[in-house]
Enzyme design. Sequence first.
Site, PDB file in Angstrom:
ATOM      1  CG  ASN A  63      -2.212   0.706   0.968  1.00  0.00           C
ATOM      2  OD1 ASN A  63      -2.607   0.908  -0.183  1.00  0.00           O
ATOM      3  ND2 ASN A  63      -2.874   1.114   2.026  1.00  0.00           N
ATOM      4  CB  ILE A  99       6.862   3.138  -6.575  1.00  0.00           C
ATOM      5  CG1 ILE A  99       7.596   4.136  -5.671  1.00  0.00           C
ATOM      6  CG2 ILE A  99       6.571   3.803  -7.931  1.00  0.00           C
ATOM      7  CD1 ILE A  99       8.978   4.567  -6.193  1.00  0.00           C
ATOM      8  CE1 TYR A 154      18.387   0.759  -2.994  1.00  0.00           C
ATOM      9  CE2 TYR A 154      19.249   2.973  -3.315  1.00  0.00           C
ATOM     10  CZ  TYR A 154      18.233   2.041  -3.471  1.00  0.00           C
ATOM     11  OH  TYR A 154      17.063   2.394  -4.103  1.00  0.00           O
TER      12      TYR A 154
HETATM   13  N1  LIG Z   1      11.325   5.653  -3.174  1.00  0.00           N
HETATM   14  C1  LIG Z   1      12.365   6.222  -3.720  1.00  0.00           C
HETATM   15  O1  LIG Z   1      12.659   7.396  -3.449  1.00  0.00           O
HETATM   16  C2  LIG Z   1      13.207   5.478  -4.710  1.00  0.00           C
HETATM   17  C3  LIG Z   1      14.251   6.175  -5.347  1.00  0.00           C
HETATM   18  C4  LIG Z   1      15.044   5.494  -6.254  1.00  0.00           C
HETATM   19  C5  LIG Z   1      14.778   4.159  -6.510  1.00  0.00           C
HETATM   20  N2  LIG Z   1      13.755   3.508  -5.868  1.00  0.00           N
HETATM   21  C6  LIG Z   1      13.521   2.104  -6.201  1.00  0.00           C
HETATM   22  O2  LIG Z   1      12.141   1.951  -6.409  1.00  0.00           O
HETATM   23  C7  LIG Z   1      11.746   0.632  -6.060  1.00  0.00           C
HETATM   24  C8  LIG Z   1      10.478   0.692  -5.227  1.00  0.00           C
HETATM   25  O3  LIG Z   1      10.752   1.161  -3.966  1.00  0.00           O
HETATM   26  P1  LIG Z   1       9.679   1.882  -3.048  1.00  0.00           P
HETATM   27  O4  LIG Z   1      10.148   3.269  -2.874  1.00  0.00           O
HETATM   28  O5  LIG Z   1       8.323   1.620  -3.520  1.00  0.00           O
HETATM   29  O6  LIG Z   1       9.965   1.123  -1.668  1.00  0.00           O
HETATM   30  P2  LIG Z   1       9.058   0.242  -0.703  1.00  0.00           P
HETATM   31  O7  LIG Z   1       7.809   0.967  -0.370  1.00  0.00           O
HETATM   32  O8  LIG Z   1       9.946  -0.151   0.422  1.00  0.00           O
HETATM   33  O9  LIG Z   1       8.711  -0.993  -1.597  1.00  0.00           O
HETATM   34  C9  LIG Z   1       9.617  -2.026  -1.811  1.00  0.00           C
HETATM   35  C10 LIG Z   1       8.907  -3.340  -1.665  1.00  0.00           C
HETATM   36  O10 LIG Z   1       9.883  -4.389  -1.834  1.00  0.00           O
HETATM   37  C11 LIG Z   1       9.535  -5.401  -0.927  1.00  0.00           C
HETATM   38  N3  LIG Z   1      10.652  -6.264  -0.548  1.00  0.00           N
HETATM   39  C12 LIG Z   1      11.770  -5.925   0.130  1.00  0.00           C
HETATM   40  N4  LIG Z   1      12.509  -7.012   0.384  1.00  0.00           N
HETATM   41  C13 LIG Z   1      11.821  -8.068  -0.132  1.00  0.00           C
HETATM   42  C14 LIG Z   1      12.060  -9.461  -0.173  1.00  0.00           C
HETATM   43  N5  LIG Z   1      13.158 -10.004   0.382  1.00  0.00           N
HETATM   44  N6  LIG Z   1      11.155 -10.263  -0.785  1.00  0.00           N
HETATM   45  C15 LIG Z   1      10.039  -9.732  -1.333  1.00  0.00           C
HETATM   46  N7  LIG Z   1       9.757  -8.422  -1.316  1.00  0.00           N
HETATM   47  C16 LIG Z   1      10.641  -7.599  -0.717  1.00  0.00           C
HETATM   48  C17 LIG Z   1       9.017  -4.688   0.293  1.00  0.00           C
HETATM   49  O11 LIG Z   1       8.202  -5.565   1.033  1.00  0.00           O
HETATM   50  P3  LIG Z   1       8.376  -5.731   2.644  1.00  0.00           P
HETATM   51  O12 LIG Z   1       7.565  -4.622   3.214  1.00  0.00           O
HETATM   52  O13 LIG Z   1       7.851  -7.092   2.889  1.00  0.00           O
HETATM   53  O14 LIG Z   1       9.834  -5.578   2.974  1.00  0.00           O
HETATM   54  C18 LIG Z   1       8.265  -3.514  -0.305  1.00  0.00           C
HETATM   55  O15 LIG Z   1       6.894  -3.776  -0.465  1.00  0.00           O
HETATM   56  C19 LIG Z   1      12.958  -0.020  -5.416  1.00  0.00           C
HETATM   57  O16 LIG Z   1      13.547  -0.866  -6.363  1.00  0.00           O
HETATM   58  C20 LIG Z   1      13.876   1.135  -5.097  1.00  0.00           C
HETATM   59  O17 LIG Z   1      15.240   0.751  -5.144  1.00  0.00           O
HETATM   60  C21 LIG Z   1      12.961   4.157  -4.994  1.00  0.00           C
END
Ligand SMILES: NC(=O)c1ccc[n+]([C@@H]2O[C@H](COP(=O)([O-])OP(=O)(O)OC[C@H]3O[C@@H](n4cnc5c(N)ncnc54)[C@H](OP(=O)(O)O)[C@@H]3O)[C@@H](O)[C@H]2O)c1
Length: 323
Positions: A31, A34, A187
């Site tokens: 929820n 992204i 990272y």
């Molecule tokens: N947000 C930003 O500012 C940003 C900037 C640059 C790049 N990104 C990239 O964007 C992508 C999305 O990130 P987000 O910002 O949406 O972060 P997020 O809200 O933390 O979402 C990442 C998801 O990955 C899941 N995940 C982590 N470890 C896992 C595992 N071992 N097995 C299965 N699922 C797992 C998490 O689930 P759990 O809750 O179960 O851990 C979470 O739902 C990532 O690849 C990130 O590197 C984000």
Amino acid sequence: MSMQILRSEVILEKYGKALAGKTVLITGVSNESIAGELAVQLAAVDPKLLILSARAESKVTPIINKIKESKPNVATRFLNIELGDMSAIRNAVENDLADIPKIDHVVCVAAVMACPYAKTKDGFESQFGVNYLANFLLVKLLLPKVQAAGASSSVIIVASSAVRGGKINLDDIGFSNGETYEGWAAYGQSNVARVMFAKRLGEKLKSQGIRVFSIDPGAVSTGLQKHVTTEFRAQIEKWRETGGSLTDADGVKYEMPPWTSRSEGAATMITGMIDPTITDFTGSFLKQNAVADEELHSQVRDEQLWTRLWEMSEGFIGEKYSL
Ligand SMILES: NC(=O)c1ccc[n+]([C@@H]2O[C@H](COP(=O)([O-])OP(=O)(O)OC[C@H]3O[C@@H](n4cnc5c(N)ncnc54)[C@H](OP(=O)(O)O)[C@@H]3O)[C@@H](O)[C@H]2O)c1
């Protein structure tokens, strides 16, 4: 094709028809994430099936409920995968997806950022394992289904602007078993690996018309920042206010990305999936809905390293791509 921060709705308005009737698999759905937003956005353009992956069903339920409310005719399915466990990835593809012959778009979004040192079930440093190696295996196993979907299907590997400062050390991928571990360095390394993987995979799949892109979604407030300390967060905001003082691995200065909405974060993923104007650039790194390869530092562009990483990764997963 200039860089522009746009909402998902804008991209879908232009190109979304291409997704009608398609099957899409997305990892990292929750929820707050992204990927969760991406799922809700894609539902608006009438795909046939959205396969939504997370490691707990409770993460995906709010998103499935939102889609049921807004688009009751779009089928959804929860796919349970703990990405830190290769046997779970294999089990999901072999058993849970056995009835799905074709997947048009695979969007690998899940990641963990700057966490304390940990190892995956298979013994890899967790950011390398979850953010990159899990995708290398998952995509390998899903490829026959993507190939069955044919040309214009896509594999999207979400990465980050952290690729700019990041370096990969193929001689010591595990930080000397954690002794030299630093969360941000790991990272960065995992994002260099993601971008290099997309580069080589894009090249290998180009003749089949399958699109491959790595994506920087930009800065979005999500669950990702859970390991960021208050001090570091304050430092980041200071960098932002002063116009940024970051340098990439070649010493080139760049600015902190501005905070954007989830919809804006998901937009570049959708651009990668369906924007017909970037098809020829398959394999590229995308940022703000445009090709941004010029931002990649020299190590990320080193094709010999792409080959070494590919071969090492095949060794790590114990399987070879038949490409
Ligand atoms: N947000 C930003 O500012 C940003 C900037 C640059 C790049 N990104 C990239 O964007 C992508 C999305 O990130 P987000 O910002 O949406 O972060 P997020 O809200 O933390 O979402 C990442 C998801 O990955 C899941 N995940 C982590 N470890 C896992 C595992 N071992 N097995 C299965 N699922 C797992 C998490 O689930 P759990 O809750 O179960 O851990 C979470 O739902 C990532 O690849 C990130 O590197 C984000």
